[in-house]
Write an enzyme that holds these catalytic residues in place. Structure first.
Site, mmCIF file in Angstrom:
data_model
loop_
_atom_site.group_PDB
_atom_site.id
_atom_site.type_symbol
_atom_site.label_atom_id
_atom_site.label_comp_id
_atom_site.label_asym_id
_atom_site.label_seq_id
_atom_site.Cartn_x
_atom_site.Cartn_y
_atom_site.Cartn_z
ATOM 1 N N GLN A 161 0.817 -1.217 0.000
ATOM 2 C CA GLN A 161 0.000 0.000 0.000
ATOM 3 C C GLN A 161 0.849 1.263 0.000
ATOM 4 O O GLN A 161 0.322 2.361 -0.134
ATOM 5 C CB GLN A 161 -0.966 -0.002 1.199
ATOM 6 N N SER B 251 2.765 -5.312 -5.093
ATOM 7 C CA SER B 251 1.724 -5.924 -5.913
ATOM 8 C C SER B 251 1.301 -4.955 -7.014
ATOM 9 O O SER B 251 0.958 -3.803 -6.721
ATOM 10 C CB SER B 251 0.526 -6.239 -5.005
ATOM 11 N N HIS C 59 -1.382 -4.916 -9.013
ATOM 12 C CA HIS C 59 -2.788 -4.513 -9.207
ATOM 13 C C HIS C 59 -3.279 -3.475 -8.214
ATOM 14 O O HIS C 59 -4.366 -2.941 -8.364
ATOM 15 C CB HIS C 59 -3.700 -5.750 -9.231
ATOM 16 N N CYS D 58 -10.398 -9.635 1.092
ATOM 17 C CA CYS D 58 -10.405 -11.058 1.479
ATOM 18 C C CYS D 58 -11.357 -11.301 2.640
ATOM 19 O O CYS D 58 -12.168 -12.213 2.623
ATOM 20 C CB CYS D 58 -9.027 -11.532 1.891
HETATM 21 N N1 PLP Z 1 -0.425 -7.035 1.482
HETATM 22 C C1 PLP Z 1 -1.280 -6.013 1.490
HETATM 23 C C2 PLP Z 1 -1.085 -4.881 2.439
HETATM 24 C C3 PLP Z 1 -2.368 -6.014 0.630
HETATM 25 O O1 PLP Z 1 -3.230 -5.002 0.648
HETATM 26 C C4 PLP Z 1 -2.533 -7.110 -0.255
HETATM 27 C C5 PLP Z 1 -3.711 -7.189 -1.126
HETATM 28 O O2 PLP Z 1 -4.816 -7.347 -0.685
HETATM 29 C C6 PLP Z 1 -1.597 -8.145 -0.239
HETATM 30 C C7 PLP Z 1 -0.556 -8.073 0.642
HETATM 31 C C8 PLP Z 1 -1.704 -9.318 -1.185
HETATM 32 O O3 PLP Z 1 -1.389 -8.884 -2.491
HETATM 33 P P1 PLP Z 1 -1.627 -9.757 -3.811
HETATM 34 O O4 PLP Z 1 -3.063 -9.610 -4.152
HETATM 35 O O5 PLP Z 1 -0.745 -9.157 -4.851
HETATM 36 O O6 PLP Z 1 -1.222 -11.153 -3.496
#
Ligand code: PLP
Length: 669
Positions: free
Chosen positions: A191, A211, A213, A338
């Site tokens: 983030q 990440s 996306h 999630c």
């Molecule tokens: N860490 C954080 C702070 C996230 O917001 C997310 C996504 O929800 C993830 C890890 C996981 O990322 P990815 O969807 O690329 O596996």
């Protein structure tokens, strides 16, 4: 349909047009396999080399420190595996090792789940310890200092995905730089990318996860930063790609797109900076304050990313707020995507020790550095519309249109169900199983109607909100017993105790006698006690539970038919044909009135639905059951509430009740 105002960028983002273009180019023209030695392959190799440079520049690192992976979850996985394999080797060679896996209590689930997973798979028997945070979401640095000496790995995110709270990485780093400390350090930077300055190479951080996306690159691409010399074990073995660090033919489209985003970030013309975004966040916050007077922000704004707001509104659940926002075209979420999918309370807000009502009411609103003035202005207009919908209000939100302010309203469901009984003739009301956080809403509803709240009875009534119960009169029941009752016009609410449990019967009394067939509702514990009411309430009296773990809303005491276990949902693609075969079907939209403010009623396949808010389903159950052969199709926004409505009808003996899979979100698209 209204245009989307998408304010959920911490969950995911749309792909930047230039990035989509780059991906398309790679898929159509530059499609070579970077491991091939011919010219097509060499061009593909060049694409990756350039992309790695872009990545390094964006995060302040060297290209050889950057590994392309499928996303942050994989990056986290790889870091954890690397750290734990290193520990195992140290153990095997008799070196001293840490025994703790320390992670911030508000980390994304990918972190503690990976720690637990690899700790088990590798049989290391390390202790996982959540580092507490304070009510503002800040790590307990003193405790970290106390634990760090025993730690094998420390995981602390740069900024939280639910609250936007920015971690104090400087203070954490000061701890991690202590003399003689061996612990490795993983920072989830998902983030932070594009929102906070990053100079990774200048830090003590061993591993950092990114990440694509979350910042306008496609899903399925991410990055792992590896400090030079940090222990490493590949998660994927195979053809030796990514210098043997991550096998598998590279996701070239994702890499090219992510590189385009990272270049745009470094060049500084596409994404807005911190200083530009702060006033936007403040404008959104101000619009929210004006729209929802009962609002509380769950993160002090000064501590958070400029792009994230997390708030709660007294008297409203996250779900209710999300439904109203969705109805005015504003897409927000209750927390991480999630946990939203699993409908769990936020572990982040729980770790911050927020009162239960704030956790149950939390909404996350997030925008991306790609936003602009016009978008924020439009968002503020929609927020005002959501507020107006809720104000217009307390009544509509309680499912009560003044014209039909009579009968039974379900104000909250789940662990505790609160029921409001309204009698139009005597303009009086009674509240059963009150909850403190609903007090303002109940007061607004009752006052708005000009009714008198006669009493609050049941679980929770002993609290501050309890009201003196006026004198009760005895009423005779069908089994010859008599019990104290409260009169609401010609209706009586009879308080019955059986086997130490409290029940309330509600119906139309004939003088001082409540005949079994006149009992319309029985309020009692979660599951109906079918046998126990013979002679007191008829089989079709509606059982309104004081808690609803099975999500059935209500059910008649003795259904004429047991529920049939066939499919209870219809597929949106087949719905047109289905309606042609069942032209007599009644389409029932169970959204609450506040969700209609500014939104047209549901129309699917040329049929307009009738609105029966979920909060009034128990009240209207008798009417729906009076036409047992008429097919009923329930719809709502996502399909969740309509599923509960179907369960309610089926368990009450209506065999022709269905829900529409995916709800209006799919049917109207
Ligand atoms: N860490 C954080 C702070 C996230 O917001 C997310 C996504 O929800 C993830 C890890 C996981 O990322 P990815 O969807 O690329 O596996």
């Amino acid at each position: 349909m209204l245009d989307d105002i998408y304010l959920d960028t911490n969950a995911t983002t749309a792909v930047l047009p230039a990035a989509a273009q780059a991906a398309l180019h790679v898929m159509q023209s530059g499609f070579g396999n970077p491991s091939s030695t011919h010219s097509t392959g060499l061009r593909a190799r060049h694409t990756i080399t350039a992309a790695r440079q872009s990545a390094a520049r964006a995060v302040g690192a060297q290209p050889e420190q950057m590994v392309f992976v499928s996303g942050a979850t994989e990056a986290i996985q790889t870091a954890v595996l690397s750290a734990l394999c290193h520990l195992r080797t140290q153990r095997e060679t008799g070196q001293p090792t840490g025994r703790l896996l320390v992670y911030g209590a508000t980390e994304h689930k990918a972190v503690p789940e990976s720690l637990a997973h690899w700790n088990t798979v590798l049989g290391l028997g390390l202790e996982l310890r959540a580092l507490p945070v304070d009510t503002q979401g800040r790590h307990d640095i003193a405790l970290l200092r106390a634990w760090a000496g025993d730690a094998a790995l420390v995981c602390t995110m740069a900024a939280n995905n639910e609250t936007g709270v920015v971690s104090d990485l400087r203070s954490i780093e000061a701890v991690m730089r202590q003399e003689g400390l061996q612990a490795l350090w993983l920072v989830d930077c998902v983030q932070a990318l594009g929102k906070l300055p990053l100079q990774l190479e200048a830090t003590r951080i061993d591993y950092a996860a990114f990440s694509g996306h979350k910042l306008h690159a496609p899903k399925g691409i991410g990055l792992l930063y590896l400090r030079s010399g940090a222990p490493f074990t590949p998660l994927m073995a195979g053809g030796g790609q990514e210098a043997g660090q991550r096998a598998g033919t590279e996701n070239m489209a994702g890499i090219a797109a992510f590189a385009t985003v990272l270049d745009a970030l470094a060049e500084g013309h596409t994404f807005h900076g911190h200083a530009q975004m702060l006033p936007w966040r403040d404008r959104l916050a101000q619009s929210l304050r004006e729209a929802f007077p009962g609002i509380v922000f769950n993160t002090p704004l000064a501590e958070a990313l400029p792009t994230t707001l997390n708030f709660s509104v007294a008297g409203f659940s996250s779900k209710e707020l999300l439904d109203v926002f969705d109805a005015v075209g504003v897409r927000v979420s209750a927390g991480s995507a999630c946990s939203a999918a699993k409908a769990l309370p936020s572990h982040v807000l729980e770790a911050m020790g927020l009162p239960a009502w704030r956790t149950a009411s939390a909404v996350r609103m997030s925008f991306s550095p790609l936003a602009n003035e016009a978008f924020i202005a439009q968002a503020c207009v929609r927020i005002a519309a959501a507020g107006a919908a809720i104000r217009a209000g307390h009544l509509a939100q309680s499912g009560v249109a003044p014209a039909r302010a009579d009968g039974v309203v379900q104000l909250a469901s789940g662990a505790q169900c609160t029921w409001l009984l309204l009698d139009a003739a005597s303009r009086s009301a009674v509240l059963l199983h009150p909850q403190a956080e609903l007090a303002e809403r109940v007061q607004g509803t009752v006052q708005g109607l000009g009714y008198q709240l006669l009493a609050q009875w049941g679980n929770g009534a002993a609290g501050d909100g309890a009201q003196a119960t006026p004198p009760t009169l005895p009423v005779r029941l069908g089994d010859g017993s008599s019990a104290p009752a409260l009169r609401l016009g010609t209706q009586v609410l009879v308080h019955v105790q059986r086997d130490g449990r409290e029940f309330y019967l509600y119906g139309n009394a004939r003088g001082e006698f409540l005949a079994p067939e006149d009992v319309r509702f029985v309020f009692g514990p979660a599951s109906p006690d079918t046998a126990g009411w013979q002679g007191v309430a008829g089989p079709l009296a509606v059982w309104c539970p004081d808690s609803d773990p099975q999500e059935r809303v209500a059910a008649v005491i003795q259904p004429p038919q047991p529920p049939v276990d066939d499919a209870w949902t219809l597929q949106p693609e087949m719905f047109d044909q289905w309606l042609q075969r069942h032209p007599e079907a009644l389409l029932v939209d169970v959204r609450e009135p506040a969700e209609f403010h500014g939104a047209p009623p549901a129309r699917i396949a040329g049929h307009t639905a009738v609105n029966l808010p979920m909060s009034r389903l128990a009240d209207q159950l008798g009417g729906l059951l009076s036409e047992p052969g008429r097919p009923l199709v329930f719809v709502c926004r996502s399909g969740a509430r309509s599923t509960r409505a179907v369960r309610c009808l089926r368990h009450s003996g209506h065999l022709h009740a269905w829900g529409l899979e995916g709800g209006l979100a799919l049917a109207e698209s």
